[in-house]
Write a protein that holds these residues in place. Sequence first.
Motif: not given
Length: 332
Positions: A141-146
């Motif tokens: 899983f990749l959270g695109l930003t904080w």
Amino acid sequence: MNPEERQHQGQSSFPVADFHCDALSKMVEEPAIRFEDDPRLDVTAERLLAGGVHLQCFAIYLSEKWGKPRFEQVLSQIEKFRGKVVGKGGLRPLRWREETAELTKRPSNGPGWGMLSLEGADGLEGNLFYAELIFELGVRFLGLTWNYANWAADGVLEKRNAGFTEKGRELVKWCNDSGMLLDVSHLSESGFWELAELSKRPFIASHSNARSIFAHPRNLTDDQIRAIIGMDGRMGLTFVPYFVTDRKEVVPEDLLRHIEHVCALGGEKHLMLGSDFDGIDSWIKGLGHPGHYPAFAELLLRHYSEESVKGWLYGNAVSYLTSNLPREPGVK
């Protein structure tokens, strides 16, 4: 047997899947921490067993305190996952769709599963080869930003509320092609809607609540929740107290309003859990670590059907993974 007795005996009525914790960054900051049972962690192997957690997603979070995000910081947390969580902690790494068939077979006293996510693309340094490498190392899983802007997109607290950069759109395409799944919990609203157009796969919000119930910018609007429902994505109910209510003492019953609102929008089959344990320094009373999940399940059962509760605790998350994790190469 009451929930407290079950907890002490390492038992839980229902299995649990939790899609967000920050234990890895704590273990990087304090290398002496033991994942097995260290009281400095919310999430430990001992507490996962006590809470009946069959699947825990471990976020790779690069703290602002560490300075400019670097790829080596991402690798150091993958090393902690491999050495302390999978190695000494005994969890099995979940990477492929074929492995989801084993998720519900874990015995009550046996090891659960762990997954890896990246919370913010900052540490990839704009390099898609680094994205390929972490995929090979098991990140799914990749959270695109904080919360703020990076090379790929704007975060939810970035005032300009822009969407994706050109490189960010290339990253989304690569994720769609490779099987890396996407997480929008920290993404700006403009980025959310742009991703809804760009993504060929349903995405998740791993740890966000309903903004109509409590107006925190990290919570999702009704339109965003409906969009996730419409694509058959998932939304992780989170235990961050200040995402739940502004009352001084937050109790588990306060989460029920968020649950009911998501269900009223049609999201009963799309709601899961994303606690944010180890990413918070205040806790919902009586819901401070995974060992408290049996009592939380009992609370839910007093208000909702067993079928619904099983879905929120575990089933909805597993059905998403079964449909969307990439297939293992060479396996038919």
